[in-house]
Motif scaffolding. Structure first.
Motif, short mmCIF file in Angstrom:
data_model
loop_
_atom_site.label_atom_id
_atom_site.label_comp_id
_atom_site.label_asym_id
_atom_site.label_seq_id
_atom_site.Cartn_x
_atom_site.Cartn_y
_atom_site.Cartn_z
N ALA A 109 0.80 -1.14 -0.06
CA ALA A 109 0.06 -0.01 -0.09
C ALA A 109 0.72 1.15 0.11
CB ALA A 109 -1.02 -0.13 1.26
N SER A 110 1.83 1.23 0.90
CA SER A 110 2.98 2.31 0.57
C SER A 110 3.53 2.80 -0.61
CB SER A 110 3.98 2.07 1.92
OG SER A 110 5.04 3.24 1.66
N TYR A 111 3.87 1.41 -1.20
CA TYR A 111 4.43 1.60 -2.61
C TYR A 111 3.51 2.41 -3.48
CZ TYR A 111 6.94 0.41 -6.93
OH TYR A 111 7.58 0.47 -8.06
N ALA A 112 2.08 1.85 -3.55
CA ALA A 112 1.20 2.27 -4.21
C ALA A 112 1.01 3.84 -4.15
CB ALA A 112 -0.07 1.50 -4.19
N VAL A 113 0.90 4.11 -3.05
CA VAL A 113 0.95 5.57 -2.61
C VAL A 113 2.00 6.30 -2.83
CG1 VAL A 113 0.16 7.07 -0.81
CG2 VAL A 113 -1.07 5.21 -0.98
N SER A 114 3.26 5.98 -2.24
CA SER A 114 4.22 6.90 -2.35
C SER A 114 5.40 6.36 -3.43
CB SER A 114 4.77 7.11 -0.92
OG SER A 114 5.31 5.76 -0.44
N GLY A 115 5.42 5.36 -3.81
CA GLY A 115 6.60 4.83 -4.61
C GLY A 115 7.40 4.24 -3.94
N SER A 116 7.37 3.86 -2.41
CA SER A 116 8.45 3.14 -1.62
C SER A 116 7.53 2.49 -0.61
CB SER A 116 9.30 4.26 -0.84
OG SER A 116 10.14 3.45 -0.13
N PRO A 117 8.26 1.17 -0.46
CA PRO A 117 7.38 0.29 0.56
C PRO A 117 8.12 0.76 1.88
CG PRO A 117 9.22 -0.76 -0.44
CD PRO A 117 9.16 0.51 -1.19
N PHE A 118 9.09 1.45 1.98
CA PHE A 118 9.71 1.77 3.39
C PHE A 118 9.46 2.95 3.80
CE2 PHE A 118 12.18 -1.42 0.72
CZ PHE A 118 12.23 -2.50 1.77
N THR A 119 8.20 3.26 4.29
CA THR A 119 7.90 4.62 4.76
C THR A 119 7.33 4.51 6.15
OG1 THR A 119 5.59 4.25 3.81
CG2 THR A 119 7.41 5.36 2.54
N LEU A 120 7.26 5.60 6.94
CA LEU A 120 6.64 5.66 8.14
C LEU A 120 4.94 5.17 8.14
CD1 LEU A 120 6.74 6.28 11.28
CD2 LEU A 120 6.29 8.50 10.51
N ARG A 121 4.58 5.61 7.12
CA ARG A 121 2.95 5.14 6.84
C ARG A 121 2.83 3.65 6.75
NH1 ARG A 121 -1.52 6.08 8.66
NH2 ARG A 121 -3.51 6.44 7.20
N ALA A 122 3.95 2.91 5.93
CA ALA A 122 3.79 1.54 6.02
C ALA A 122 3.98 0.95 7.53
CB ALA A 122 5.14 1.10 5.20
#
Length: 258
Positions: free
Chosen positions: A113-126
């Motif tokens: 989901a993070s990758y779909a939204v921001s282009g990175s799977p490694f985020t605080l949101r993830a």
């Protein structure tokens, strides 16, 4: 009479139920296992209840399928696995596998989901979504059979022991808090709910496991699980507490979410 086959190659005779309204799944599994193990399978179908009952009476067995190798009866699917030196699962054995699978999938889903939204799977949101998705998934498993969950939960939860309806409310509250945290909505509701149930849950597990030294099954993935009550159960509740504190801090402006 059973046709005896000399094992000139690797041959097995399999008797299994194959009826218009029912095909025995263990018969299919036994056939597949034999074939994957290099056996040529003489697959014999029992096509009616009368034929099946007659077979059981003739060979003095209680169930089908039945496997014969070298003219000797090996037995059913589990017996075949033992004969081939393969492990047989014990349905009563304790295991952390359901929790490990759940957390792995929720982590991957959060990263996706993070990758779909921001282009990175490694985020605080993830990381936030991982906890929230885990809460929703755990609640869903509990709600598959809320009666069974409540019965197991009453073994150790401090509030539920004093007020039984809480054992039914808990999974709905966990699911609601998780959904709201995924959306980042109604923080004024999700934070106190998660903090309340997480704190009581953590205290209950800590007392039951680390003070009273009780050996119990955890209701965390539903009332029919064989997951032992302990570190994993405590982690579930601590995750809710941490998420509640984090979201409260973000909502109050003490932390700027990325």
């Amino acid at each position: 009479m059973l046709d005896k086959v000399r094992n000139t190659g690797r041959k097995a005779i399999l008797y299994r139920m194959v009826m218009p309204s029912h095909t025995c799944p263990y018969g299919l599994k036994a056939k597949d296992l034999l074939q994957r193990s290099g056996y040529e399978v003489d697959d014999r179908h029992l096509t009616s209840r009368a034929e099946t009952d007659a077979f059981k009476a003739e060979h003095d067995v209680a169930t089908t399928p039945q496997v014969f190798i070298d003219g000797e009866r090996v037995g059913g699917y589990d017996d075949l696995r033992r004969h081939l030196g393969k492990p047989v699962a014990d349905p009563k054995a304790t295991t952390y596998r359901p929790v490990a699978v759940l957390f792995t999938l929720t982590a991957l889903t959060a990263m996706a989901a993070s990758y779909a939204v921001s282009g990175s799977p490694f985020t605080l949101r993830a990381a936030e979504w991982f906890i929230a998705f885990s809460m929703v998934a755990l609640a869903m498993l509990k709600l598959q059979n809320v009666e069974s969950f409540a019965t197991m939960f009453l073994n150790y939860d401090l509030l539920a022991k004093r007020w039984v309806p809480y054992s039914y409310i808990y999974p709905y509250a966990e699911g609601l808090a998780g959904v709201l945290m995924v959306a980042g909505a109604l923080t004024w509701l999700s934070v106190p709910v998660a903090l309340f149930i997480g704190t009581i849950g953590a205290a209950s597990v800590f007392k039951a496991v680390y003070i009273d030294r009780r050996e119990l099954k955890c209701a965390c993935v539903g009332g029919s699980s064989n997951v032992p009550l302990g570190f994993i159960s405590l982690t579930e509740n601590l995750m809710m507490i941490a998420m509640a504190i984090w979201m409260a801090a973000v909502s109050l402006g003490y932390i700027h979410a990325m």
